[in-house]
Design an enzyme around this catalytic site. Structure first.
Site, PDB file in Angstrom:
ATOM      1  N   TYR A  51       0.721  -1.177  -0.093  1.00 48.04           N
ATOM      2  CA  TYR A  51      -0.009   0.065   0.093  1.00 48.04           C
ATOM      3  C   TYR A  51       0.842   1.054  -0.085  1.00 48.04           C
ATOM      4  CZ  TYR A  51      -5.132  -0.721   0.156  1.00 48.04           C
ATOM      5  OH  TYR A  51      -6.305  -0.690   0.051  1.00 48.04           O
ATOM      6  N   GLU A  53      -0.565   4.889  -0.652  1.00 47.81           N
ATOM      7  CA  GLU A  53      -1.276   5.953  -0.816  1.00 47.81           C
ATOM      8  C   GLU A  53      -0.516   7.248  -0.649  1.00 47.81           C
ATOM      9  OE1 GLU A  53      -4.362   4.361   1.315  1.00 47.81           O
ATOM     10  OE2 GLU A  53      -6.057   5.370   0.146  1.00 47.81           O
ATOM     11  N   ASP A 197      -5.842  13.059 -25.789  1.00 45.09           N
ATOM     12  CA  ASP A 197      -6.040  11.650 -25.423  1.00 45.09           C
ATOM     13  C   ASP A 197      -5.133  10.961 -26.401  1.00 45.09           C
ATOM     14  OD1 ASP A 197      -6.545   8.923 -24.636  1.00 45.09           O
ATOM     15  OD2 ASP A 197      -8.764   9.266 -24.142  1.00 45.09           O
ATOM     16  N   THR A 223      -3.225   5.637 -22.481  1.00 44.78           N
ATOM     17  CA  THR A 223      -2.957   4.259 -21.634  1.00 44.78           C
ATOM     18  C   THR A 223      -1.702   4.020 -21.945  1.00 44.78           C
ATOM     19  OG1 THR A 223      -3.848   3.319 -23.569  1.00 44.78           O
ATOM     20  CG2 THR A 223      -5.520   3.541 -21.720  1.00 44.78           C
ATOM     21  N   LYS A 226      -1.257   0.014 -25.108  1.00 44.35           N
ATOM     22  CA  LYS A 226      -1.472   0.069 -26.616  1.00 44.35           C
ATOM     23  C   LYS A 226      -0.172  -0.039 -27.505  1.00 44.35           C
ATOM     24  CE  LYS A 226      -6.388   1.530 -26.087  1.00 44.35           C
ATOM     25  NZ  LYS A 226      -6.535   2.297 -24.868  1.00 44.35           N
ATOM     26  N   ARG A 232      -1.251  -2.705 -18.424  1.00 42.66           N
ATOM     27  CA  ARG A 232      -2.470  -2.016 -18.612  1.00 42.66           C
ATOM     28  C   ARG A 232      -2.458  -0.968 -17.434  1.00 42.66           C
ATOM     29  NH1 ARG A 232      -6.822  -3.459 -21.304  1.00 42.66           N
ATOM     30  NH2 ARG A 232      -5.515  -5.153 -22.240  1.00 42.66           N
TER      31      ARG A 232
HETATM   32  N1  DSN Z   1     -11.183  -0.089 -25.632  1.00 41.64           N
HETATM   33  C1  DSN Z   1     -10.065   0.709 -26.026  1.00 41.64           C
HETATM   34  C2  DSN Z   1     -10.150   0.523 -27.622  1.00 41.64           C
HETATM   35  O1  DSN Z   1     -10.295  -0.690 -27.995  1.00 41.64           O
HETATM   36  O2  DSN Z   1      -9.667   1.315 -28.303  1.00 41.64           O
HETATM   37  C3  DSN Z   1     -10.407   2.235 -25.908  1.00 41.64           C
HETATM   38  O3  DSN Z   1     -10.568   2.196 -24.519  1.00 41.64           O
END
Ligand code: DSN
Length: 429
Positions: A51, A53, A197, A223, A226, A232
């Site tokens: 933990y 925080e 984004d 994110t 990707k 993730r």
């Molecule tokens: N679910 C993601 C995508 O497939 O692009 C976006 O959050």
């Protein structure tokens, strides 16, 4: 202590079957990728126990001196990777990163403007089924019918009419470079803040094969799993920190001077509690990988593979939204192919090719059926596949879509897919 195989054979079997599925099928979902073993080792390691925080040096728990190092390394590497002044690596996901930004920059009821989900935007950019469309007044801009790109005539006129406080650029199915400079002009015209984004192209941005938002946008979210090929999770960045323009007050310490301080306190305690230290440390590992020269080559290969696929699809008579791609994504309108996106996703799944149905701009079908599919190259490129394999994959997709009820054909493609995959193992070696 028992390991997974001894302790829980049922889930050990599930894990192995997922590993087998990933090894033996072609992953064309544009938002997916395969992390390195190093990233997984960190994500599956002992830091899951801790933990922490708060932030490095200012935690609410003892024993944080080692995880502090991990978070500091993650922040420093991220700043270096994107050339930015501020980084927060704690958001558990892209949605939570976006929520923390909205709660920093907006009050409930304020107006936001983002790309319509049905035109390639994202749920958190103002969709009525998401907090972003429920807590805020959401205005959506669209893709132009004529060129398949963002319709800036509409963006300008909607911005002048609705005076949004925050404009959001980026999306989940936009095959072209995000037009940061144009959006800046719109934001300046109406006095809005600009958020990008870059969840989809962040790996391409880091490698310099997609323009950077840092000089144009007030705030940038992404994110990490990707094109960036990390675990993730989510991140928030600012090219330059700036003074809190809203006079917002911190509950305990009085007025907050900088936006970075507001964002930090909005991520934790505003939106989240304890950070996932194992994931933050795994993000640091992924950022380290992305700083290496071979990641630049990887990102270039992602884009060249996508361009090869685009060329092959066009050659076979497919209708690509915007006529092609600058990135890792292709959005294919199947209206001229006598098959829905849902049906195509199903039959390609039987053939061992994973992709997703996707709405195309001006789609007359529902999001559960759709007229299109989205195709992406990050995962296949990670496996080391190149031009020859891209052409082969497009030909398999075309054969399946042209004869979707031929189970024998789908089975035969499935075995060709398995043979190809066995030549490009992900983790076995
Ligand atoms: N679910 C993601 C995508 O497939 O692009 C976006 O959050």
């Amino acid at each position: 202590m028992f390991n997974l195989e001894q302790n829980d054979p049922e889930l050990y079997d599930v894990l192995n079957r997922e590993a087998e599925r990933e090894e033996s099928t072609l992953e064309l979902i544009a938002s997916e990728n395969f992390t390195s073993k190093a990233v997984m080792e960190m994500a599956g390691g002992v830091m899951t126990n801790k933990y922490a925080e708060g932030y490095p040096g200012k935690r609410y728990y003892g024993g944080c001196e080692v995880v502090d190092e991990a978070e500091n390394i993650a922040r420093d590497r991220l700043k270096k990777l994107f050339g930015c002044e501020y980084a927060n690596v704690q958001p558990h996901s892209g949605s939570q990163a976006n929520m923390a930004v909205f709660m920093t920059f907006l009050e409930p009821g304020d107006t936001i403007m983002g790309l319509d989900l049905a035109h390639g935007g994202h749920l958190t950019h103002g969709s009525h089924v998401n907090f972003s469309g429920q807590l805020y007044k959401s205005v959506s801009y669209h893709i132009s019918k004529t060129n398949g790109r963002v319709d800036f005539d509409e963006v300008f006129s909607l911005a002048k009419e609705h005076k949004p406080k925050l404009i959001i650029c980026g999306g989940s199915a936009y095959p072209r470079f995000i037009e940061f400079e144009m959006f800046r002009e719109v934001a300046d015209t109406v006095g809005a803040h600009l958020m990008s984004d870059i969840a989809h192209p962040s790996g391409l941005v880091a490698a310099g094969v997609h323009p950077s938002p840092m000089q144009y946008c007030d705030i940038v979210t992404s994110t990490t799993h990707k094109t960036l090929r990390g675990p993730r999770g989510g991140i928030i960045m600012m090219g330059k920190d700036f003074e809190n323009p809203w006079g917002k007050i911190a509950p305990k310490s009085g007025r907050i001077k900088l936006v970075s301080e507001l964002i930090d306190s909005m991520v934790m305690p505003g939106v989240q509690g304890g950070p996932l230290m194992h994931i933050i440390a795994a993000k640091a590992v992924a950022f380290g990988e992305a700083l290496r020269p071979d990641f630049k080559k990887y990102a270039k290969d992602i884009v060249s593979n996508a361009k090869v696929m685009a060329e092959e699809f066009l050659h076979l008579g497919y209708d690509l939204v915007s006529g092609g791609t600058d990135t890792h994504v292709l959005l294919i309108d199947l209206s001229n192919k006598d098959i829905t996106g849902k049906h195509a996703e199903n039959i390609l799944g039987k053939a061992g090719i994973a992709l997703n149905k996707n709405m195309v701009p001006f789609d007359r079908r529902s999001p559960f059926v759709t007229s299109g599919i989205r195709v992406g190259t990050p995962a296949l490129t990670t496996r080391g596949m190149g031009e020859t394999e891209m052409r082969k994959v497009v030909q398999w997709i075309d054969s399946a879509i042209s004869d979707p009820d031929n189970d024998q054909l789908l089975t035969s493609i499935r075995s060709d897919v398995e043979a190809l995959c066995s030549n490009f193992p992900i983790y076995e070696h």
